[in-house]
Design a protein around this motif. Structure first.
Motif, PDB file in Angstrom:
ATOM      1  N   ARG A   9       0.824  -1.220  -0.026  1.00  0.00           N
ATOM      2  CA  ARG A   9      -0.154   0.067  -0.074  1.00  0.00           C
ATOM      3  C   ARG A   9       0.876   1.270   0.030  1.00  0.00           C
ATOM      4  O   ARG A   9       0.445   2.398  -0.429  1.00  0.00           O
ATOM      5  CB  ARG A   9      -0.683   0.170   1.208  1.00  0.00           C
ATOM      6  N   VAL A  10       2.012   1.209   0.674  1.00  0.00           N
ATOM      7  CA  VAL A  10       2.709   2.337   0.810  1.00  0.00           C
ATOM      8  C   VAL A  10       4.409   1.988   0.436  1.00  0.00           C
ATOM      9  O   VAL A  10       4.760   0.877   0.216  1.00  0.00           O
ATOM     10  CB  VAL A  10       2.956   3.034   2.168  1.00  0.00           C
ATOM     11  N   ALA A  11       5.091   2.932   0.147  1.00  0.00           N
ATOM     12  CA  ALA A  11       6.393   2.829  -0.349  1.00  0.00           C
ATOM     13  C   ALA A  11       7.429   3.981   0.428  1.00  0.00           C
ATOM     14  O   ALA A  11       6.849   5.043   0.558  1.00  0.00           O
ATOM     15  CB  ALA A  11       6.698   2.933  -1.705  1.00  0.00           C
ATOM     16  N   ILE A  12       8.573   3.627   0.510  1.00  0.00           N
ATOM     17  CA  ILE A  12       9.639   4.553   0.814  1.00  0.00           C
ATOM     18  C   ILE A  12      10.281   5.180  -0.380  1.00  0.00           C
ATOM     19  O   ILE A  12      10.649   4.545  -1.028  1.00  0.00           O
ATOM     20  CB  ILE A  12      10.579   4.082   1.735  1.00  0.00           C
ATOM     21  N   VAL A  13      10.162   6.471  -0.531  1.00  0.00           N
ATOM     22  CA  VAL A  13      10.323   7.284  -1.759  1.00  0.00           C
ATOM     23  C   VAL A  13      11.721   8.123  -1.681  1.00  0.00           C
ATOM     24  O   VAL A  13      12.095   8.685  -2.497  1.00  0.00           O
ATOM     25  CB  VAL A  13       9.190   7.766  -2.361  1.00  0.00           C
ATOM     26  N   ASP A  51       2.711  16.285   4.494  1.00  0.00           N
ATOM     27  CA  ASP A  51       1.574  16.674   5.403  1.00  0.00           C
ATOM     28  C   ASP A  51       1.475  15.817   6.606  1.00  0.00           C
ATOM     29  O   ASP A  51       0.357  15.790   7.320  1.00  0.00           O
ATOM     30  CB  ASP A  51       0.317  16.653   4.532  1.00  0.00           C
ATOM     31  N   GLY A  52       2.462  15.155   6.847  1.00  0.00           N
ATOM     32  CA  GLY A  52       2.724  14.409   8.114  1.00  0.00           C
ATOM     33  C   GLY A  52       3.978  14.202   8.606  1.00  0.00           C
ATOM     34  O   GLY A  52       5.056  14.071   7.636  1.00  0.00           O
ATOM     35  N   LEU A  53       4.472  14.137   9.887  1.00  0.00           N
ATOM     36  CA  LEU A  53       5.718  14.221  10.439  1.00  0.00           C
ATOM     37  C   LEU A  53       5.736  13.132  11.589  1.00  0.00           C
ATOM     38  O   LEU A  53       5.003  13.275  12.439  1.00  0.00           O
ATOM     39  CB  LEU A  53       6.389  15.480  10.734  1.00  0.00           C
ATOM     40  N   ALA A  99       2.302   4.361   7.696  1.00  0.00           N
ATOM     41  CA  ALA A  99       1.633   3.536   6.595  1.00  0.00           C
ATOM     42  C   ALA A  99       0.262   3.711   6.925  1.00  0.00           C
ATOM     43  O   ALA A  99      -0.517   3.655   5.984  1.00  0.00           O
ATOM     44  CB  ALA A  99       2.331   2.154   6.597  1.00  0.00           C
ATOM     45  N   GLU A 100      -0.145   3.441   8.371  1.00  0.00           N
ATOM     46  CA  GLU A 100      -1.529   3.248   8.695  1.00  0.00           C
ATOM     47  C   GLU A 100      -2.278   4.586   8.357  1.00  0.00           C
ATOM     48  O   GLU A 100      -3.258   4.520   7.884  1.00  0.00           O
ATOM     49  CB  GLU A 100      -1.555   2.972  10.099  1.00  0.00           C
ATOM     50  N   ALA A 101      -1.415   5.588   8.653  1.00  0.00           N
ATOM     51  CA  ALA A 101      -2.019   7.034   8.444  1.00  0.00           C
ATOM     52  C   ALA A 101      -2.311   7.283   6.981  1.00  0.00           C
ATOM     53  O   ALA A 101      -3.405   8.002   6.564  1.00  0.00           O
ATOM     54  CB  ALA A 101      -1.221   8.194   8.935  1.00  0.00           C
ATOM     55  N   ILE A 102      -1.338   6.810   6.051  1.00  0.00           N
ATOM     56  CA  ILE A 102      -1.569   6.974   4.792  1.00  0.00           C
ATOM     57  C   ILE A 102      -2.781   5.859   4.106  1.00  0.00           C
ATOM     58  O   ILE A 102      -3.550   6.880   3.446  1.00  0.00           O
ATOM     59  CB  ILE A 102      -0.274   6.512   3.964  1.00  0.00           C
ATOM     60  N   VAL A 103      -2.907   4.999   4.560  1.00  0.00           N
ATOM     61  CA  VAL A 103      -3.869   4.040   4.157  1.00  0.00           C
ATOM     62  C   VAL A 103      -5.299   4.585   4.623  1.00  0.00           C
ATOM     63  O   VAL A 103      -6.331   4.198   3.842  1.00  0.00           O
ATOM     64  CB  VAL A 103      -3.641   2.486   4.532  1.00  0.00           C
ATOM     65  N   GLU A 108      -0.838  12.154   3.213  1.00  0.00           N
ATOM     66  CA  GLU A 108      -0.131  11.672   2.140  1.00  0.00           C
ATOM     67  C   GLU A 108       1.215  11.224   1.708  1.00  0.00           C
ATOM     68  O   GLU A 108       1.791  10.456   1.328  1.00  0.00           O
ATOM     69  CB  GLU A 108      -0.787  12.600   0.830  1.00  0.00           C
ATOM     70  N   VAL A 109       1.984  12.203   2.415  1.00  0.00           N
ATOM     71  CA  VAL A 109       3.386  12.238   2.383  1.00  0.00           C
ATOM     72  C   VAL A 109       3.848  12.360   3.822  1.00  0.00           C
ATOM     73  O   VAL A 109       3.774  13.578   4.434  1.00  0.00           O
ATOM     74  CB  VAL A 109       4.000  13.358   1.309  1.00  0.00           C
TER      75      VAL A 109
END
Ligand SMILES: [Zn+2]
Lengths: 392, 138
Positions: A9-13, A51-53, A99-103, A108-109
């Motif tokens: 669902r997510v990736a480290i970019v 938008d998240g830290l 990951a949980e927050a993004i899902v 989003e980032v």
């Protein structure tokens, strides 16, 4: 049974490391900021994209609400923010929370950082406080216990039950030093032999000075986003395939066992989510606050059978090109860097780099799946992740 | 002049424990609901969450589960004592606790050694439970 899986669902970019070693010209927040800027540049993103830290904790700087403090320092006003404290397990747990927050659509980032100026930024008293703080204040500290002492008791028990030797532990430090010499930003630059480790100043029997992790000035950071958005970004994404945590105690006097820990359970959860097993792992970055720890973790995470962790290292199987799963290819906390929660975060950074490829002599050929394990306390809190070059 | 060794910090969970130590008694918590004993003292039983707990006096006999010899003290107060033994002791009643092994033969400590409680003065009548090797294997 389980809720929404985080698999694929997510990736480290983006990943970044600050300057590492003795960096007297920088504060702890500055090290976090430098690493964050490098990670953001690596991702090809701009500060307003964040938008998240999430960040960890600091022993060297007197800030409460460190997440908010870091947002303020970086000029960020995110919709998702926290500082987490699960000791050395914090970076991997932060990835899980991100990951949980993004899902869940809460961010989003997400920028994840950790770092401290532990080498130059703390007084002798603070260093001592950091050394003892993990011990129970009322029932362990009155006995002059220390963190090396706690891990020494674990090492001694492993030696008794499985025949693990001092030479095997020393080889952990020697192998990972050879790896660190292949890393341009590692704290340690000089070779280290097993004999040097064995003859180093004794700290807490059976552990000596060179069985203990470094004290560095260092910050690390990574950027997490959705798998969809990752596909449009500059860097090759490292997909989160599976992740799990498990917590059994905090203080060693309350540990259910001195030879069996929560890594087996956190690892099983990560493998289950990914639909993979130990045979699928190409490279592993394990927590190594003391030389005995990656011996135990290699067993708990299935890289070798229980009781054979010491031989895994002494036989050279943990080395790059050793014919098995190479461990701590950046040098780990024994030789690359250790500064609070940043120590384990560098394992995540290294795993992403191994999956991207092109690391020269340090590259694990054909690395497609990486395992990272972080632990906090006295093998108390565990988080294991599997990252993939491709989705599982 | 060496710094003095730390005195016990007493709080609401542990006050009877430290009072017991002043009197030369090692007190542990036993749960009346499930019968299990535990260390360290708590408001409720960690096995069943009953708050129906009582203090019982331990025999003070135990065995060494593991130990280390500290050669670099984490606090200045312990520096004069180096090298000293920190051990995890399995009490006869079941719970595990940390203490130093005291006595002239402390550095001969091995896993499995039988040990017996003693009490070390920490100033103004305060004391902490400690252990000595009792001979033989537990
Ligand atoms: Zn109970």
């Amino acid at each position: 049974m389980s809720g929404t899986s985080l698999r694929n669902r997510v990736a480290i970019v983006g990943v970044g490391e600050s300057d590492i070693g003795k960096v007297p010209g920088m504060t702890g927040l500055g090290l976090n900021a430098q690493a964050a800027k490098r990670a953001l540049d690596d991702a090809g993103l701009k500060p307003p994209d964040i938008d998240g830290l999430l960040t960890a904790y600091s022993f060297t700087e007197p800030y409460f609400m460190l997440g908010s403090v870091l947002c303020e320092y970086l000029g960020l006003q995110p919709r998702f923010n926290a500082s987490l404290v699960v000791g050395g397990a914090t970076p991997a747990v932060m990835l899980k929370h991100a990951a949980e927050a993004i899902v869940a659509g809460q961010a989003e980032v997400v920028l994840v950082t950790a770092g401290e100026n532990r080498a130059t930024g703390q007084s002798r008293d603070q260093a001592v406080a950091a050394l003892t703080a993990v011990g129970h204040p009322y029932f362990e500290q009155p006995y002059g216990s220390s963190i090396p002492g706690f891990y020494a008791m674990i090492a001694r028990r492993h030696m008794l039950e499985y025949g693990t030797t001092r030479e095997q532990m020393a080889e952990v430090a020697a192998t990972t030093r050879r790896h660190a010499l292949l890393h341009p930003n590692a704290h340690m630059k000089a070779p280290l032999t097993r004999e040097q480790v064995l003859s180093a100043k004794p700290i807490a029997d059976p552990l000596g000075m060179l069985d203990c992790c470094l004290i560095s000035d260092a910050g690390g950071a990574f950027i997490v986003t959705s798998a969809e958005r990752a596909a449009d970004l500059r860097a090759k994404p490292a997909y989160l395939l599976g992740i799990g945590e498990f917590h059994t105690h905090e203080h060693i006097m309350c540990a259910p066992s001195l030879t069996e820990f929560g890594a087996t359970r956190s690892g099983a959860a990560a493998y289950r989510m990914a639909g993979l097993g130990p045979a699928d792992i190409d490279v592993a970055e394990l927590y190594d606050c003391f030389s005995v720890v990656p011996i135990i973790e290699a067993e708990e995470l299935g890289l070798c059978p229980r009781g054979e962790g010491g031989r895994y290292w002494l036989d050279g199987r943990a080395a790059i090109g050793g014919g098995a799963v190479p461990v701590n290819t950046h040098g780990g906390m024994l030789s690359h860097a250790h500064a609070g929660a940043a120590g384990g975060l560098f394992g995540i950074v290294e795993a992403v780099r191994q999956l991207r490829g092109g690391l020269g002599a340090r590259q694990v050929e054909g690395a497609e799946v990486a395992l990272v394990h972080n632990e906090g306390g006295i093998l108390s809190s565990h988080c294991t992740m599997l990252l993939g070059k491709d989705k599982a | 002049m060496a710094e003095t060794l730390p005195s016990p910090v007493v709080n609401a969970d542990s006050a009877p424990y430290w009072q017991g130590a002043r009197e030369g008694r090692l007190l542990i918590r036993r749960c009346d609901a499930c019968g299990k004993t535990h260390f360290m003292p708590r408001h409720l039983c960690p096995a069943c969450w009953s708050a129906d707990l009582r203090w019982v006096e331990a025999t003070g006999r135990g065995t060494v589960h593991s130990f280390t010899v500290i050669r670099r003290a984490p606090l200045a107060a312990f520096a004069p004592r180096v090298p000293y033994v920190v051990a995890l002791i399995d009490l006869e009643e079941g719970p595990r606790m940390m203490a130093n092994i005291l006595g002239e033969d402390a550095l001969d400590t091995a896993i499995g050694d039988a040990v017996a409680v003693c009490f070390e003065d920490r100033g103004e009548g305060a004391a902490v439970p400690q252990f000595r090797r009792a001979g033989g294997r537990g």
